[in-house]
Design a protein around this motif. Structure first.
Motif, PDB file in Angstrom:
ATOM      1  N   LEU A 281      -6.453   0.820  -7.303  1.00  0.00           N
ATOM      2  CA  LEU A 281      -7.017   1.568  -6.192  1.00  0.00           C
ATOM      3  C   LEU A 281      -8.127   0.741  -5.566  1.00  0.00           C
ATOM      4  O   LEU A 281      -9.006   0.234  -6.272  1.00  0.00           O
ATOM      5  CB  LEU A 281      -7.570   2.916  -6.670  1.00  0.00           C
TER       6      LEU A 281
ATOM      7  N   LEU B  79     -12.201   6.125   1.622  1.00  0.00           N
ATOM      8  CA  LEU B  79     -10.758   5.951   1.690  1.00  0.00           C
ATOM      9  C   LEU B  79     -10.299   5.142   0.485  1.00  0.00           C
ATOM     10  O   LEU B  79     -10.866   4.087   0.191  1.00  0.00           O
ATOM     11  CB  LEU B  79     -10.351   5.234   2.979  1.00  0.00           C
TER      12      LEU B  79
ATOM     13  N   SER C 113     -13.002   9.876  -6.030  1.00  0.00           N
ATOM     14  CA  SER C 113     -12.670  10.253  -4.664  1.00  0.00           C
ATOM     15  C   SER C 113     -13.895  10.757  -3.906  1.00  0.00           C
ATOM     16  O   SER C 113     -14.065  10.470  -2.718  1.00  0.00           O
ATOM     17  CB  SER C 113     -11.580  11.330  -4.671  1.00  0.00           C
TER      18      SER C 113
ATOM     19  N   VAL D  68      -6.982   3.258  -1.353  1.00  0.00           N
ATOM     20  CA  VAL D  68      -5.650   2.721  -1.106  1.00  0.00           C
ATOM     21  C   VAL D  68      -5.057   2.270  -2.432  1.00  0.00           C
ATOM     22  O   VAL D  68      -5.694   1.522  -3.185  1.00  0.00           O
ATOM     23  CB  VAL D  68      -5.699   1.531  -0.118  1.00  0.00           C
TER      24      VAL D  68
ATOM     25  N   ALA E 271       0.860  -1.189   0.000  1.00  0.00           N
ATOM     26  CA  ALA E 271       0.000   0.000   0.000  1.00  0.00           C
ATOM     27  C   ALA E 271       0.887   1.228   0.000  1.00  0.00           C
ATOM     28  O   ALA E 271       1.456   1.604   1.025  1.00  0.00           O
ATOM     29  CB  ALA E 271      -0.911  -0.008   1.215  1.00  0.00           C
TER      30      ALA E 271
ATOM     31  N   ASP F 233      -5.085  14.462  -1.272  1.00  0.00           N
ATOM     32  CA  ASP F 233      -4.139  13.414  -0.861  1.00  0.00           C
ATOM     33  C   ASP F 233      -3.959  12.376  -1.962  1.00  0.00           C
ATOM     34  O   ASP F 233      -2.848  11.887  -2.192  1.00  0.00           O
ATOM     35  CB  ASP F 233      -4.630  12.725   0.414  1.00  0.00           C
TER      36      ASP F 233
ATOM     37  N   SER G 152      -7.767   9.912   1.912  1.00  0.00           N
ATOM     38  CA  SER G 152      -9.141  10.144   2.357  1.00  0.00           C
ATOM     39  C   SER G 152      -9.780  11.330   1.648  1.00  0.00           C
ATOM     40  O   SER G 152     -10.902  11.714   1.939  1.00  0.00           O
ATOM     41  CB  SER G 152      -9.174  10.368   3.867  1.00  0.00           C
TER      42      SER G 152
ATOM     43  N   SER H 114      -2.587   5.882   1.143  1.00  0.00           N
ATOM     44  CA  SER H 114      -3.974   5.816   1.594  1.00  0.00           C
ATOM     45  C   SER H 114      -4.494   7.242   1.580  1.00  0.00           C
ATOM     46  O   SER H 114      -3.926   8.117   2.238  1.00  0.00           O
ATOM     47  CB  SER H 114      -4.076   5.219   3.002  1.00  0.00           C
TER      48      SER H 114
ATOM     49  N   ARG I  16      -2.275   0.148  -4.515  1.00  0.00           N
ATOM     50  CA  ARG I  16      -1.399  -1.014  -4.361  1.00  0.00           C
ATOM     51  C   ARG I  16      -0.769  -1.370  -5.705  1.00  0.00           C
ATOM     52  O   ARG I  16      -1.418  -1.279  -6.749  1.00  0.00           O
ATOM     53  CB  ARG I  16      -2.170  -2.223  -3.825  1.00  0.00           C
TER      54      ARG I  16
ATOM     55  N   SER J  70     -11.171   0.515  -2.524  1.00  0.00           N
ATOM     56  CA  SER J  70     -12.031   1.151  -1.542  1.00  0.00           C
ATOM     57  C   SER J  70     -12.530   0.030  -0.643  1.00  0.00           C
ATOM     58  O   SER J  70     -13.387  -0.756  -1.049  1.00  0.00           O
ATOM     59  CB  SER J  70     -13.205   1.862  -2.222  1.00  0.00           C
TER      60      SER J  70
END
Length: 259
Positions: A52, A109, A104, A111, A23, A32, A28, A26, A113, A54
């Motif tokens: 991504l 949130l 978004s 993340v 990850a 970001d 929110s 992260s 990877r 959720s």
């Protein structure tokens, strides 16, 4: 700074299997998310696939290579510039940024990877750099696209009127007769918009551009975005480039050519 650079170099030299599933961010919120994505893209040289998430749900996949974002798929749909719009880095970044902003907004949130190395990467894919993605993700850009367009056409314009919502219009028209012509056109367009959209007050009309002839050498560009409106007089020789810029700013397929 040296520590950050050393960490980047070490990460670039690690084999993908050691980074798989890591990850790397992260987020929110949209700010970001874009900052993290831009950093990841800027550190990616070899073709890599990212996803991504959720929660446990994979909501987007992307491919980055050579410090560029080459592909973005959100909830099974490939994000592309509209047909007829030239896939410049600016137009691609605009399209990606708008899609990521919407994702978004509906996700608590997100993340990111690493999913592995990407193969068969097409160099002809829609692509943009981390810098372009960041620039086109800034809130002022989304709020002031109409002003950004006006700033571009002002140097070649013979006069213009900018009317934002219910505020008083701002005008630049040295020639009184031209100002009278632009004012009449602006009032006519606003009356038509009010009549057309009066029954659906909660909807925001889509951005639109149309061209109207004023004389054999001058055309009026009418550019609207929601309740904001610009009416600008341009030489005929400058209309095509102004329309092309509008397509880049708004990521739209085509403008209207009125008679």
């Amino acid at each position: 700074m040296a520590h950050r650079l050393r960490a980047v170099v070490e990460r670039l030299t690690l084999p993908d299997e050691m980074l798989l599933g890591e990850a790397s961010l992260s987020a929110s919120g949209f700010k970001d998310l874009i900052e993290g994505l831009a950093r990841e893209i800027d550190e990616t040289v070899l073709p890599r696939r990212y996803a991504l998430f959720s929660g446990e749900r994979k909501v987007a996949t992307m491919i980055a290579s050579n410090r560029r974002l080459l592909s973005l798929v959100i909830e099974g749909r490939k994000v592309e510039t509209e047909a007829g719009t030239e896939a410049t880095p600016e137009a691609v970044a605009n399209t990606y940024a708008r899609a990521l902003r919407a994702l978004s907004a509906r996700s608590e949130l997100l993340v990111l990877r690493l999913m592995g190395r990407a193969s068969n990467v097409s160099t002809g894919s829609d692509a943009c750099s981390a810098r372009h993605l960041t620039e086109f993700s800034e809130t002022p850009y989304f709020k002031n696209r109409l002003k950004a367009f006006l700033k571009t056409v002002h140097p070649v314009s013979q006069g213009w009127i900018f009317h934002a919502g219910d505020s008083e219009p701002v005008a630049h028209a040295p020639d009184p007769e031209l100002f009278k012509c632009l004012t009449a056109l602006e009032q006519k367009i606003r009356a038509e918009h009010a009549a057309r959209n009066g029954h659906r007050q909660l909807d925001r009309p889509s951005p639109n551009l149309a061209a109207f002839p004023i004389s054999t050498d001058v055309q009026a560009l009418v550019v609207s975005d929601g309740r904001d409106l610009i009416v600008a007089a341009l030489p005929v020789s400058s209309v095509t480039s102004a329309m092309a810029h509008w397509k880049t700013v708004y990521g739209r397929q085509k403008a209207s050519q009125a008679c």
